[in-house]
Design an enzyme around this catalytic site. Sequence first.
Site, PDB file in Angstrom:
ATOM      1  CB  CYS A  86      87.634   4.500  96.974  1.00  0.00           C
ATOM      2  SG  CYS A  86      89.345   4.094  97.395  1.00  0.00           S
ATOM      3  NE  ARG A  89      86.580   1.716  93.950  1.00  0.00           N
ATOM      4  CZ  ARG A  89      85.513   1.737  93.166  1.00  0.00           C
ATOM      5  NH1 ARG A  89      84.654   0.736  93.222  1.00  0.00           N
ATOM      6  NH2 ARG A  89      85.301   2.729  92.321  1.00  0.00           N
ATOM      7  CD1 TRP A 260      98.909   4.944  99.257  1.00  0.00           C
ATOM      8  CD2 TRP A 260      98.965   2.952 100.299  1.00  0.00           C
ATOM      9  NE1 TRP A 260      98.926   3.980  98.278  1.00  0.00           N
ATOM     10  CE2 TRP A 260      98.973   2.742  98.892  1.00  0.00           C
ATOM     11  CE3 TRP A 260      99.007   1.853 101.146  1.00  0.00           C
ATOM     12  CZ2 TRP A 260      99.006   1.466  98.325  1.00  0.00           C
ATOM     13  CZ3 TRP A 260      99.033   0.594 100.574  1.00  0.00           C
ATOM     14  CH2 TRP A 260      99.038   0.402  99.187  1.00  0.00           C
ATOM     15  CD  GLU A 265      93.603  11.112  99.524  1.00  0.00           C
ATOM     16  OE1 GLU A 265      92.782  11.021 100.459  1.00  0.00           O
ATOM     17  OE2 GLU A 265      94.352  10.182  99.193  1.00  0.00           O
TER      18      GLU A 265
END
Length: 389
Positions: A86, A89, A260, A265
Amino acid sequence: MTPVPTDVMPRSLTALPPAQVENTQIDIAEAEDFVRQHHAEHPDLGPVEARLAEVHAEIAATGTYRHTTAELTFGARVAWRNSSRCIGRLYWRSLKVRDQREVSAPADVAAECVEHLRVATNKGKIRPVITIFAPAEPGMPAPQILNEQIVRYAAYRGTDGGVLGDARNLALTELALKRGWQPPATRGPFDVLPLMVSCEGHEPALVDIPADAVLEVPLSHPELPWLGALGVKWHAVPAISNMRLRIGGIDYPSAPFNGWYMGTEIGARNLADHDRYDLLPYIAKRMGLDMSSEATLWRDRALIELNRAVLHSFGEAGVTITDHHTESQRFLTHLEKEEAAGRSCPADWSWIVPPVSGGLTPVYHRYYDSGELLPNFFPAAKTGCPVVH
């Protein structure tokens, strides 16, 4: 900026080796490590020995133990902090933890997933939220959410072999239809699938998500007006729902969570991947690009404009989103903070680097610690809730 990256599972923690959770015997050493970590990072809790004695006694009596509310909140936030794939973070401390451990009946789980969407949506100012349902315990099956995300778009295969909708969800759509889902009379490319939840000993649930719980953003482009007429849209909250949360030796098989979106993406994966919506060839044609050779870089040019459309549209709608350059800088800030705190910050380079213009981002030009820390998120595994296909 999802706790594990991207809307699609190919860029989430599902590539990790499945953990063995078929039995629910607690690893006492793992439980001890977690309790010690919690106390070490929160010295105001006082000496750890008393809590360790409680945990040992509870495991000896019941085969498991129950996290305090503070432990559950800390564990969920640290699981996000430890998610090596991720990029988003930096805000791990802001994760809102909804404790729904008393909820296991599939219909009730589905209802709380809808509430999760409402809380996270926050009128477009997206909140990072996790909802934690009943854990896997000895002799007590836990619920399992079949949808990869709370919001998934249906896919329908035509007689010509083509697919209308999100091709990734063909199997999930077929399962929903077998279970009695009634799609819209006029099927479209962005029909929201129902939530499907199972748990041994309960009737499986198939629950339509109310339209007013799903905030969607229609796509438009600042310079290509025809793009706004295509009817392309995407939902605002990337709530991953098929990952297993592990805290201190306890598995929570159903713990949907969201951050979010990072624009890529949606624009570089969900709408662009060949096995998803595959929009690049159409956009390139409408732009009048030379598609006679890959060397014309028509894919790259179409991809950039699609990503511009995503960021522009979310911005115009007042819905939280971030771009890959900004998020890359934020990740390095997170890395510096973790190093200053004396903590390791594992990161998988192949997942941290954005799928667009990776070499232009600062996360590209360095190495990272490897390995996985606990608590963390892992692929769903067998927990007494069979998935029926």
